[in-house]
Design a protein around this motif. Structure first.
Motif, PDB file in Angstrom:
ATOM      1  N   PRO A 131       4.670   3.182  -4.321  1.00 39.65           N
ATOM      2  CA  PRO A 131       3.824   3.689  -2.928  1.00 39.65           C
ATOM      3  C   PRO A 131       4.019   5.272  -2.686  1.00 39.65           C
ATOM      4  O   PRO A 131       2.977   5.823  -2.093  1.00 39.65           O
ATOM      5  CB  PRO A 131       4.576   2.704  -2.204  1.00 39.65           C
ATOM      6  N   LEU A 180     -10.342  -1.121  -2.487  1.00 39.29           N
ATOM      7  CA  LEU A 180      -9.240  -1.093  -2.800  1.00 39.29           C
ATOM      8  C   LEU A 180      -8.896  -0.606  -3.965  1.00 39.29           C
ATOM      9  O   LEU A 180      -9.636  -0.875  -4.942  1.00 39.29           O
ATOM     10  CB  LEU A 180      -8.622  -2.472  -2.724  1.00 39.29           C
ATOM     11  N   LEU A 212       1.487   7.023  -4.456  1.00 41.00           N
ATOM     12  CA  LEU A 212       0.232   6.713  -3.797  1.00 41.00           C
ATOM     13  C   LEU A 212       0.038   7.672  -2.442  1.00 41.00           C
ATOM     14  O   LEU A 212      -0.975   8.108  -2.221  1.00 41.00           O
ATOM     15  CB  LEU A 212      -0.161   5.417  -3.566  1.00 41.00           C
ATOM     16  N   ASP A 224       0.730  -1.144  -0.034  1.00 38.27           N
ATOM     17  CA  ASP A 224      -0.086  -0.092  -0.252  1.00 38.27           C
ATOM     18  C   ASP A 224       0.947   1.338  -0.032  1.00 38.27           C
ATOM     19  O   ASP A 224       1.976   1.229  -0.277  1.00 38.27           O
ATOM     20  CB  ASP A 224      -0.961  -0.033   1.074  1.00 38.27           C
ATOM     21  N   ALA A 225       0.340   2.675   0.262  1.00 41.36           N
ATOM     22  CA  ALA A 225       1.015   3.743   0.079  1.00 41.36           C
ATOM     23  C   ALA A 225       2.196   3.697   1.069  1.00 41.36           C
ATOM     24  O   ALA A 225       3.079   4.458   1.038  1.00 41.36           O
ATOM     25  CB  ALA A 225       0.002   4.901   0.343  1.00 41.36           C
ATOM     26  N   VAL A 243      -0.741  -5.443   1.439  1.00 39.59           N
ATOM     27  CA  VAL A 243      -2.115  -6.064   1.509  1.00 39.59           C
ATOM     28  C   VAL A 243      -2.483  -7.127   0.747  1.00 39.59           C
ATOM     29  O   VAL A 243      -2.101  -7.170  -0.714  1.00 39.59           O
ATOM     30  CB  VAL A 243      -2.786  -4.600   1.300  1.00 39.59           C
ATOM     31  N   PRO A 248      -7.389   1.913   0.973  1.00 34.27           N
ATOM     32  CA  PRO A 248      -5.930   1.375   0.736  1.00 34.27           C
ATOM     33  C   PRO A 248      -5.832   1.717  -0.771  1.00 34.27           C
ATOM     34  O   PRO A 248      -6.576   1.167  -1.588  1.00 34.27           O
ATOM     35  CB  PRO A 248      -5.866  -0.292   0.920  1.00 34.27           C
ATOM     36  N   LEU A 249      -4.727   2.312  -1.113  1.00 32.23           N
ATOM     37  CA  LEU A 249      -4.184   2.427  -2.366  1.00 32.23           C
ATOM     38  C   LEU A 249      -3.198   1.204  -2.743  1.00 32.23           C
ATOM     39  O   LEU A 249      -1.975   1.469  -1.896  1.00 32.23           O
ATOM     40  CB  LEU A 249      -3.749   3.756  -2.866  1.00 32.23           C
ATOM     41  N   LEU A 250      -2.976   0.597  -3.594  1.00 32.93           N
ATOM     42  CA  LEU A 250      -2.076  -0.528  -3.889  1.00 32.93           C
ATOM     43  C   LEU A 250      -1.119  -0.257  -4.997  1.00 32.93           C
ATOM     44  O   LEU A 250      -1.683   0.167  -6.067  1.00 32.93           O
ATOM     45  CB  LEU A 250      -2.729  -1.784  -3.760  1.00 32.93           C
ATOM     46  N   SER A 251       0.109  -0.631  -5.014  1.00 29.39           N
ATOM     47  CA  SER A 251       1.154  -0.399  -6.005  1.00 29.39           C
ATOM     48  C   SER A 251       1.277  -1.695  -6.748  1.00 29.39           C
ATOM     49  O   SER A 251       1.440  -2.942  -6.345  1.00 29.39           O
ATOM     50  CB  SER A 251       2.365   0.202  -5.190  1.00 29.39           C
ATOM     51  N   VAL A 284      -6.015   0.241  -7.205  1.00 29.47           N
ATOM     52  CA  VAL A 284      -4.720  -0.387  -7.711  1.00 29.47           C
ATOM     53  C   VAL A 284      -4.415   0.496  -8.878  1.00 29.47           C
ATOM     54  O   VAL A 284      -5.022   0.746  -9.623  1.00 29.47           O
ATOM     55  CB  VAL A 284      -4.897  -1.961  -8.004  1.00 29.47           C
TER      56      VAL A 284
END
Length: 157
Positions: free
Chosen positions: A76, A69, A79, A18-19, A24, A91-94, A71
């Motif tokens: 990160p 979520l 984000l 995540d950021a 996650v 959550p923002l995911l990379s 993506v």
């Protein structure tokens, strides 16, 4: 390009940072409905509009039993800046190598101003509590997408 996901099929599991760099996984959301949305790039106008729509609807989605979520291929650090600038509280995911986007059918051929290239296809997939796909939408529009998603899920606007 991988095949697009279809309702009734298992959603491919993933673990992404995540950021903050914390891993996650989709598996940690099993037992509740999860909205996984793919967006091309943090801090761009369309992606900001879409993320803020999810942010503004998050309390209602949460009360209705959903997790959200986001993506993107962003690192990160990008984000984290995006989340802070827009007060995003989900959550923002990379996914920098776009392996998850590919597995979920959200990476493929795009056309823009007459040019064809490979890139992230703005997409949203709703995963049920048992890990199966309930709804998969590809080539969605950033503006108005959350309202349309809510209608498609049979939720109040």
């Amino acid at each position: 390009m991988a095949a697009r996901l279809e309702p009734g099929r298992p959603a491919p599991d993933f673990t992404l940072p995540d950021a903050t760099g914390r891993p996650v996984s989709l598996a940690e959301h099993h037992g509740r409905r999860t909205i996984v949305y793919f967006y091309p790039r943090a801090s761009t106008p369309g992606c900001t509009t879409q993320a803020c729509d999810f942010r503004d609807s998050l309390a209602r989605f949460t009360a209705e039993g959903f997790a959200v979520l986001g993506v993107s291929p962003d690192a990160p650090e990008a984000l984290a800046r995006f989340a802070e600038e827009q007060s995003l509280d989900f959550p923002l995911l990379s996914d920098p190598d776009h392996a998850v986007a590919e597995a979920w059918g959200a990476w493929g051929e795009k056309k823009n101003y007459g040019k064809t290239y490979e890139g992230l296809i703005r997409s949203t997939v709703v995963v049920g509590p048992d890990g199966t796909v309930e709804l998969a939408q590809y080539n969605v529009r950033a503006t108005g997408h959350v309202a349309k998603l809510r209608r498609d899920l049979g939720l109040q606007p």
